[in-house]
Scaffold this motif. Structure first.
Motif, PDB file in Angstrom:
ATOM      1  N   LEU A 170      -9.609   2.273  18.967  1.00  0.00           N
ATOM      2  CA  LEU A 170     -10.456   3.251  17.969  1.00  0.00           C
ATOM      3  C   LEU A 170     -10.928   2.136  16.838  1.00  0.00           C
ATOM      4  CD1 LEU A 170      -8.076   6.372  17.827  1.00  0.00           C
ATOM      5  CD2 LEU A 170     -10.129   5.952  19.473  1.00  0.00           C
ATOM      6  N   PRO A 171     -12.250   2.261  16.466  1.00  0.00           N
ATOM      7  CA  PRO A 171     -12.532   1.573  15.372  1.00  0.00           C
ATOM      8  C   PRO A 171     -11.884   1.938  13.899  1.00  0.00           C
ATOM      9  CG  PRO A 171     -14.266   2.926  15.806  1.00  0.00           C
ATOM     10  CD  PRO A 171     -13.159   3.209  16.820  1.00  0.00           C
ATOM     11  N   GLN A 206      -5.548   8.815  12.541  1.00  0.00           N
ATOM     12  CA  GLN A 206      -6.756   8.649  12.998  1.00  0.00           C
ATOM     13  C   GLN A 206      -6.648   8.836  14.637  1.00  0.00           C
ATOM     14  OE1 GLN A 206      -8.665   4.806  12.811  1.00  0.00           O
ATOM     15  NE2 GLN A 206     -10.489   5.169  14.033  1.00  0.00           N
ATOM     16  N   VAL A 207      -5.608   8.375  15.240  1.00  0.00           N
ATOM     17  CA  VAL A 207      -5.316   8.343  16.570  1.00  0.00           C
ATOM     18  C   VAL A 207      -5.187  10.147  16.841  1.00  0.00           C
ATOM     19  CG1 VAL A 207      -3.685   8.136  18.423  1.00  0.00           C
ATOM     20  CG2 VAL A 207      -4.479   6.107  16.869  1.00  0.00           C
ATOM     21  N   MET A 208      -4.352  10.685  16.094  1.00  0.00           N
ATOM     22  CA  MET A 208      -3.959  11.955  16.411  1.00  0.00           C
ATOM     23  C   MET A 208      -5.383  12.821  16.101  1.00  0.00           C
ATOM     24  SD  MET A 208      -1.080  11.945  17.394  1.00  0.00           S
ATOM     25  CE  MET A 208      -1.000  13.804  17.828  1.00  0.00           C
ATOM     26  N   ALA A 209      -6.071  12.531  15.337  1.00  0.00           N
ATOM     27  CA  ALA A 209      -7.303  13.389  15.047  1.00  0.00           C
ATOM     28  C   ALA A 209      -8.395  12.922  16.269  1.00  0.00           C
ATOM     29  CB  ALA A 209      -8.070  12.454  13.848  1.00  0.00           C
ATOM     30  N   SER A 243      -0.538  -9.034  14.589  1.00  0.00           N
ATOM     31  CA  SER A 243      -1.859  -9.082  14.252  1.00  0.00           C
ATOM     32  C   SER A 243      -1.840  -7.712  13.560  1.00  0.00           C
ATOM     33  CB  SER A 243      -2.875  -9.477  15.245  1.00  0.00           C
ATOM     34  OG  SER A 243      -4.113  -8.925  14.711  1.00  0.00           O
ATOM     35  N   PHE A 244      -2.582  -7.707  12.399  1.00  0.00           N
ATOM     36  CA  PHE A 244      -2.625  -6.567  11.589  1.00  0.00           C
ATOM     37  C   PHE A 244      -4.323  -6.242  11.656  1.00  0.00           C
ATOM     38  CE2 PHE A 244       1.376  -7.604  10.112  1.00  0.00           C
ATOM     39  CZ  PHE A 244       1.913  -6.341  10.084  1.00  0.00           C
ATOM     40  N   ASP A 245      -4.896  -7.042  12.162  1.00  0.00           N
ATOM     41  CA  ASP A 245      -6.473  -6.852  12.277  1.00  0.00           C
ATOM     42  C   ASP A 245      -6.862  -6.276  13.595  1.00  0.00           C
ATOM     43  OD1 ASP A 245      -6.838  -8.687  10.226  1.00  0.00           O
ATOM     44  OD2 ASP A 245      -6.478 -10.488  11.293  1.00  0.00           O
ATOM     45  N   HIS A 246      -6.290  -6.124  14.675  1.00  0.00           N
ATOM     46  CA  HIS A 246      -6.589  -5.097  15.827  1.00  0.00           C
ATOM     47  C   HIS A 246      -6.682  -3.803  15.393  1.00  0.00           C
ATOM     48  CE1 HIS A 246      -5.758  -8.873  17.742  1.00  0.00           C
ATOM     49  NE2 HIS A 246      -6.170  -8.297  19.019  1.00  0.00           N
ATOM     50  N   PRO A 247      -7.710  -3.169  16.156  1.00  0.00           N
ATOM     51  CA  PRO A 247      -7.690  -1.588  15.815  1.00  0.00           C
ATOM     52  C   PRO A 247      -6.256  -0.659  16.514  1.00  0.00           C
ATOM     53  CG  PRO A 247      -8.988  -2.078  17.804  1.00  0.00           C
ATOM     54  CD  PRO A 247      -8.414  -3.549  17.174  1.00  0.00           C
ATOM     55  N   ASP A 294       0.918  -1.384  -0.086  1.00  0.00           N
ATOM     56  CA  ASP A 294      -0.106   0.088   0.042  1.00  0.00           C
ATOM     57  C   ASP A 294       1.009   1.213  -0.072  1.00  0.00           C
ATOM     58  OD1 ASP A 294       0.915  -0.106   2.517  1.00  0.00           O
ATOM     59  OD2 ASP A 294      -0.912   0.370   3.536  1.00  0.00           O
ATOM     60  N   GLY A 295       2.310   1.056  -0.249  1.00  0.00           N
ATOM     61  CA  GLY A 295       3.170   2.208  -0.222  1.00  0.00           C
ATOM     62  C   GLY A 295       3.043   2.973   1.156  1.00  0.00           C
ATOM     63  N   GLY A 296       2.713   2.170   2.339  1.00  0.00           N
ATOM     64  CA  GLY A 296       2.748   3.047   3.740  1.00  0.00           C
ATOM     65  C   GLY A 296       1.744   3.784   3.909  1.00  0.00           C
ATOM     66  N   LYS A 297       0.579   3.886   3.300  1.00  0.00           N
ATOM     67  CA  LYS A 297      -0.738   4.604   3.271  1.00  0.00           C
ATOM     68  C   LYS A 297      -1.456   4.068   4.836  1.00  0.00           C
ATOM     69  CE  LYS A 297      -1.388   5.781  -1.476  1.00  0.00           C
ATOM     70  NZ  LYS A 297      -2.282   5.336  -2.447  1.00  0.00           N
ATOM     71  N   ARG A 298      -1.438   2.829   4.894  1.00  0.00           N
ATOM     72  CA  ARG A 298      -2.153   2.172   6.284  1.00  0.00           C
ATOM     73  C   ARG A 298      -1.472   2.715   7.118  1.00  0.00           C
ATOM     74  NH1 ARG A 298      -1.413  -1.673   9.741  1.00  0.00           N
ATOM     75  NH2 ARG A 298      -3.316  -2.739  10.623  1.00  0.00           N
ATOM     76  N   ALA A 299      -0.121   2.664   7.340  1.00  0.00           N
ATOM     77  CA  ALA A 299       0.601   3.155   8.790  1.00  0.00           C
ATOM     78  C   ALA A 299      -0.073   4.532   9.078  1.00  0.00           C
ATOM     79  CB  ALA A 299       1.802   2.796   8.519  1.00  0.00           C
ATOM     80  N   ARG A 300      -0.026   5.233   8.002  1.00  0.00           N
ATOM     81  CA  ARG A 300      -0.166   6.840   8.122  1.00  0.00           C
ATOM     82  C   ARG A 300      -1.510   6.998   8.495  1.00  0.00           C
ATOM     83  NH1 ARG A 300       2.203  12.189   5.317  1.00  0.00           N
ATOM     84  NH2 ARG A 300       0.525  13.465   6.030  1.00  0.00           N
ATOM     85  N   ARG A 301      -2.544   6.369   8.002  1.00  0.00           N
ATOM     86  CA  ARG A 301      -4.104   6.669   8.006  1.00  0.00           C
ATOM     87  C   ARG A 301      -4.500   6.464   9.704  1.00  0.00           C
ATOM     88  NH1 ARG A 301      -5.040   3.480   3.311  1.00  0.00           N
ATOM     89  NH2 ARG A 301      -5.894   1.701   4.752  1.00  0.00           N
ATOM     90  N   ARG A 302      -3.860   5.267  10.176  1.00  0.00           N
ATOM     91  CA  ARG A 302      -3.927   4.749  11.791  1.00  0.00           C
ATOM     92  C   ARG A 302      -3.388   5.847  12.340  1.00  0.00           C
ATOM     93  NH1 ARG A 302      -5.275  -0.942  11.926  1.00  0.00           N
ATOM     94  NH2 ARG A 302      -3.960  -1.052  14.084  1.00  0.00           N
ATOM     95  N   ALA A 303      -2.232   6.159  12.097  1.00  0.00           N
ATOM     96  CA  ALA A 303      -1.516   7.347  12.955  1.00  0.00           C
ATOM     97  C   ALA A 303      -2.483   8.702  12.910  1.00  0.00           C
ATOM     98  CB  ALA A 303      -0.027   7.540  12.743  1.00  0.00           C
TER      99      ALA A 303
END
Length: 255
Positions: free
Chosen positions: A251-252, A30-33, A226-230, A19-28
Motif C-alpha cells: 500500500l502506498p 492504513q492497512v485496516m482502512a 528498512s523503514f522505506d518500504h510501504p 514521533d511518539g509511536g504515531k508512524r506505527a499507528r498510521r501504517r496499521a
C-alpha cells in the motif's frame, strides 16, 4: 472458498524518529482502512504477532482500537507481546502467563492461532502445552474440514540473518504433530517483516510481510531493516479443492 487477509508485526508503540509511536499507528490504520473499504467480504483477518512494541497495557488499548474491523480479526502473540496485558486488555481475561492459544471455527475451515512466544526472549518455541493442545484440537475438531495453523515465529530459516537467529526452534515435534493430521492445509506466520513463501513438514508456510518495517535480504545490502518500504499484507484463498493461493499487496504510504 475461504478468503483471509494476513498481516503481522504492527508494533504499536514503536517510536521512530521521535514521533511518539504515531508512524506505527498510521501504517496499521492504513492497512485496516484498506481492508474495511474492500467491496467484498473477508472470512477473517489474521494478525500473527508483535501487536505491541513493548507489551504495555496502553499499547494494547491502541491495538484494540486500530484492529477494530467489520471483518473478524484473529490474533496471536509475538516476541514483543506480553501475555498478561495481552489477555487482560485484548481478551478481557484475567492476567496470566499461560500460552495464548485459540481455535476459531470459520465457515469452511478451522483456524488455530498458537503462541510461539517465550517470555523474556526474542526467539520462539511452541511448548509442550501448546503442542498437546494443537494435537488434541486437530483430532477432535471438524475432521471433514481443512485446518489452518498460525503462529508468530517461522520454524525454518528464511535466509535472513537478522531473523534466522531468533526463529522458532524445537520444530521437530511440531512437524510430528502436523504429519498426524492431514487435514492441515497450510501454516501462516510473521516475525520476519518480509513477504515469503516456503514449506514446512510438507505444507505451505506463508510468511506475512511486516506492516511497521521490512527486513531486507543480504543481496539487497543495507542494515537489514528498512523503514522505506510501504506497509504490506497478504490475501490467502483456500478453494474447494483444498488448494491455497496467496497474493501480496503493498500500500502506498508517506511518512
Amino acid at each position: 472458498m475461504l478468503t483471509i487477509a494476513h498481516l503481522s508485526d504492527i508494533h504499536l508503540g514503536q517510536v521512530h524518529r521521535r514521533d511518539g509511536g504515531k508512524r506505527a499507528r498510521r501504517r496499521a490504520e492504513q492497512v485496516m482502512a484498506y481492508l474495511d473499504a474492500l467491496p467484498g467480504p473477508l472470512d477473517a483477518v489474521l494478525v500473527t504477532g508483535d501487536l505491541a512494541d513493548h507489551g504495555l497495557p496502553e499499547e494494547y488499548r491502541q491495538v484494540a482500537e486500530v484492529l477494530s474491523s467489520r471483518h473478524p480479526v484473529l490474533t496471536c502473540p509475538g516476541n514483543h507481546d506480553h501475555r498478561s496485558p495481552y489477555r487482560e486488555v485484548l481478551l478481557g481475561e484475567a492476567p496470566g502467563e499461560e500460552p495464548v492459544n485459540r481455535l476459531y471455527r470459520l465457515p469452511g475451515a478451522d483456524v488455530l492461532m498458537l503462541d510461539s512466544s517465550i517470555p523474556g526472549q526474542h526467539d520462539g518455541l511452541l511448548d509442550e502445552r501448546t503442542l498437546d493442545w494443537l494435537d488434541a484440537e486437530l483430532a477432535s475438531g471438524r475432521s471433514e474440514l481443512p485446518a489452518l495453523v498460525a503462529f508468530h515465529h517461522p520454524p525454518v530459516e528464511l535466509h535472513l540473518p537478522y531473523v534466522d537467529e531468533i526463529r522458532q526452534f524445537g520444530e521437530v515435534r511440531l512437524a510430528r504433530v502436523l504429519r498426524r493430521h492431514p487435514r492441515v492445509a497450510a501454516l501462516f506466520c510473521g516475525h520476519s517483516h518480509t513477504p515469503a513463501a516456503t514449506t514446512f513438514a510438507g505444507l505451505p508456510l506463508l510468511v506475512a510481510p511486516g506492516v511497521v518495517s521490512t527486513v531486507t535480504l543480504p543481496c539487497e545490502g543495507g542494515q537489514g531493516i528498512s523503514f522505506d518500504h510501504p506497509p504490506m499484507l497478504a490475501f490467502h484463498i483456500l478453494d474447494g479443492d483444498g488448494r491455497l493461493t496467496t497474493h501480496y499487496r503493498a500500500l502506498p504510504f508517506q511518512d
